[in-house]
Motif scaffolding. Structure first.
Motif, short mmCIF file in Angstrom:
data_model
loop_
_atom_site.label_atom_id
_atom_site.label_comp_id
_atom_site.label_asym_id
_atom_site.label_seq_id
_atom_site.Cartn_x
_atom_site.Cartn_y
_atom_site.Cartn_z
N ASN A 167 -38.36 -13.26 -18.76
CA ASN A 167 -39.65 -13.05 -18.68
C ASN A 167 -40.55 -12.69 -17.08
O ASN A 167 -41.76 -12.72 -17.03
CB ASN A 167 -40.87 -14.42 -19.36
N LYS A 168 -40.57 -12.81 -16.19
CA LYS A 168 -40.81 -12.76 -14.92
C LYS A 168 -39.72 -11.94 -14.15
O LYS A 168 -38.13 -12.47 -14.23
CB LYS A 168 -41.95 -14.45 -14.07
N THR A 169 -39.72 -11.20 -13.04
CA THR A 169 -39.27 -10.53 -12.28
C THR A 169 -38.75 -12.01 -10.94
O THR A 169 -39.43 -12.62 -10.95
CB THR A 169 -39.78 -9.46 -10.89
N GLU A 170 -37.79 -12.38 -11.20
CA GLU A 170 -36.53 -13.44 -9.63
C GLU A 170 -36.27 -12.70 -9.00
O GLU A 170 -35.43 -11.82 -9.30
CB GLU A 170 -36.14 -14.20 -11.01
N ASN A 171 -36.38 -13.48 -7.60
CA ASN A 171 -35.38 -13.60 -7.30
C ASN A 171 -35.05 -14.79 -6.50
O ASN A 171 -35.45 -15.91 -6.25
CB ASN A 171 -36.54 -12.82 -5.08
N ALA A 172 -33.87 -14.98 -6.79
CA ALA A 172 -32.86 -16.46 -7.25
C ALA A 172 -31.81 -16.46 -6.64
O ALA A 172 -30.94 -16.31 -7.01
CB ALA A 172 -33.59 -16.98 -8.72
N GLY A 173 -31.55 -17.02 -5.89
CA GLY A 173 -30.03 -17.67 -6.02
C GLY A 173 -28.96 -18.16 -6.69
O GLY A 173 -29.55 -19.22 -8.23
N ARG A 174 -28.39 -18.43 -6.59
CA ARG A 174 -27.33 -18.83 -7.78
C ARG A 174 -26.73 -20.04 -6.85
O ARG A 174 -25.79 -20.31 -5.61
CB ARG A 174 -26.08 -18.45 -7.70
N ALA A 187 -27.50 -22.30 -1.51
CA ALA A 187 -27.58 -20.77 -2.21
C ALA A 187 -26.66 -19.97 -1.98
O ALA A 187 -27.05 -19.26 -1.28
CB ALA A 187 -29.04 -21.13 -3.02
N GLU A 188 -26.07 -17.93 -2.88
CA GLU A 188 -25.59 -18.11 -2.99
C GLU A 188 -26.66 -16.59 -3.39
O GLU A 188 -27.87 -16.80 -4.73
CB GLU A 188 -24.30 -17.34 -3.42
N PRO A 189 -27.29 -15.32 -2.77
CA PRO A 189 -28.46 -14.80 -3.61
C PRO A 189 -27.77 -13.79 -4.12
O PRO A 189 -26.76 -13.88 -4.93
CB PRO A 189 -27.93 -13.27 -2.22
N PHE A 190 -28.28 -14.07 -5.90
CA PHE A 190 -27.69 -13.34 -7.09
C PHE A 190 -28.97 -12.50 -7.90
O PHE A 190 -28.48 -11.38 -7.85
CB PHE A 190 -27.70 -15.25 -7.75
N ASN A 195 -35.40 -9.08 -13.57
CA ASN A 195 -35.44 -9.82 -14.68
C ASN A 195 -34.69 -9.61 -15.68
O ASN A 195 -34.04 -9.87 -16.43
CB ASN A 195 -36.78 -9.60 -15.03
N ARG A 196 -33.54 -9.30 -15.28
CA ARG A 196 -32.81 -8.15 -15.78
C ARG A 196 -30.54 -9.34 -15.16
O ARG A 196 -30.29 -8.93 -14.55
CB ARG A 196 -31.97 -7.11 -16.32
N LEU A 197 -30.14 -9.76 -16.76
CA LEU A 197 -28.68 -10.04 -15.62
C LEU A 197 -27.70 -9.97 -16.56
O LEU A 197 -27.90 -10.13 -18.02
CB LEU A 197 -28.87 -11.61 -16.08
N PRO A 198 -26.97 -8.67 -16.57
CA PRO A 198 -25.91 -7.70 -17.27
C PRO A 198 -24.89 -8.94 -17.82
O PRO A 198 -24.58 -9.89 -16.33
CB PRO A 198 -25.77 -6.36 -16.09
N LEU A 199 -24.03 -9.00 -18.22
CA LEU A 199 -23.41 -10.13 -18.87
C LEU A 199 -22.27 -9.49 -18.93
O LEU A 199 -21.71 -8.58 -19.42
CB LEU A 199 -23.59 -10.67 -20.45
N ARG A 215 -38.99 -18.27 -11.74
CA ARG A 215 -40.62 -18.68 -12.00
C ARG A 215 -40.25 -18.12 -13.29
O ARG A 215 -42.05 -18.41 -13.85
CB ARG A 215 -40.57 -17.26 -11.54
N SER A 216 -39.33 -18.16 -13.99
CA SER A 216 -39.76 -17.94 -16.14
C SER A 216 -39.30 -19.03 -16.43
O SER A 216 -38.84 -20.03 -16.22
CB SER A 216 -38.28 -16.87 -16.17
N ASP A 217 -40.09 -18.65 -17.88
CA ASP A 217 -39.54 -20.12 -18.59
C ASP A 217 -39.05 -19.71 -20.04
O ASP A 217 -38.89 -20.36 -21.16
CB ASP A 217 -40.87 -21.10 -18.72
N THR A 218 -38.65 -18.22 -20.01
CA THR A 218 -38.17 -17.51 -20.92
C THR A 218 -36.94 -16.65 -20.48
O THR A 218 -37.26 -15.85 -19.62
CB THR A 218 -38.68 -16.92 -22.24
#
Length: 292
Positions: A167-174, A187-190, A195-199, A215-218
């Protein structure tokens, strides 16, 4: 389904929970006539939605130290393999309880009462974890969820037709997981300004995707081919895991209050990353929910 099971339902949803681990084994949407939980096929992964308590993930050498003494716990702790008792059941909710006992005290030297409450409200299920410290000293623990949702949801679609939408735009490492199940130090850049992670199934060939402080909670499970899916809220959980067994037809969305040991852990329980400290007779409560 093994052992005792309990079902509650309303006009929108029907859910079934088994007493072992107080584990959610079915989440059925009546309006859509669709089952959303993973089947638990043991050829891939024989669980549906285990609870993680009193640790999450792997301890270094399956060992932690508290007050100078070594204790041993397997991956994700013991609650998922124990029989809970039903404390209360209504038409819209059911509460399961697990108290500490002589066996748990050998592995986890704290007195506790651990409750899992399932509540249906229209087309939303809320799952509450309530931990009470029934002892006289501080208690240190982790708790989290591990629900596995069926992918593909709709017949005639494939795994790659689905994505997770935050529900929020993310800049988040794995945060990578070592061969021993521990969290690596960097962490690795991910997720890069998205805000989208294709499966796709290859995502999980190196174990879970672990996030810290999103940042997201949903997060929503969606498809490009239809409008069926879920909305998963994990407010109050500082860590999130996304996982599937290799080539399996599900995705786990895992809200965690706690995390596996890092590779450089000193194994001291009171200093463990993400550990929760609870005073005598105090209560800790968190909930996640899934809606349509």
């Amino acid at each position: 389904m093994p052992g005792n099971t309990y079902t509650i339902q309303n006009d929108h949803l029907s859910i079934t929970i088994q007493a072992k681990g107080a584990e959610l084994v079915s989440l059925y949407n009546k309006k859509e006539q669709l089952e959303y939980m993973w089947s638990g096929d043991p050829a891939f992964w024989g669980k549906h939605s285990p609870v993680l308590f009193p640790v999450i993930g792997t301890l270094k050498n399956d060992t932690y130290y508290y007050n100078g003494k070594a204790y041993h716990l397997g991956r994700h702790g013991f609650a998922r393999d124990m029989d809970f008792t039903v404390a209360e059941q209504t038409t819209s909710s059911v509460s399961f309880s697990l108290p500490s006992n002589a066996d748990t005290l050998q592995k986890f030297p704290f007195e506790f009462a651990f409750d899992i409450i399932y509540l249906l409200q229209q087309d939303r299920l809320t799952v509450t974890y309530r931990v009470k410290n029934t002892g006289n000293g501080d208690m240190y623990f982790s708790v989290g969820g591990h629900p596995a949702f069926k992918v593909p949801v709709v017949e005639g679609t494939g795994y790659d037709d689905y994505y997770l939408e935050f529900n929020k735009t993310e800049n988040a490492g794995r945060w990578p997981i070592s061969a021993a199940g521990l969290i690596e130090t960097h962490a690795e850049p991910f997720l890069l300004n998205t805000n989208r992670l294709p499966l796709h199934k290859e995502l999980f060939y190196r174990d879970a995707i672990v996030f810290k402080d999103l940042r997201s909670d949903t997060v929503r499970l969606r498809s490009s081919k239809h409008d069926k899916g879920i909305e998963f809220n994990f407010s109050g959980f500082p860590y999130l895991g996304i996982w599937a067994a290799k080539n399996a037809g599900f995705v786990c969305i895992e809200p965690w209050c706690g995390i596996a040991d890092p590779v450089n852990s000193n194994q001291q329980l009171t200093e463990k990353e993400g550990i929760n400290r609870l005073g005598p007779q105090a209560v800790f409560e968190r909930n996640w929910s899934v809606g349509f």
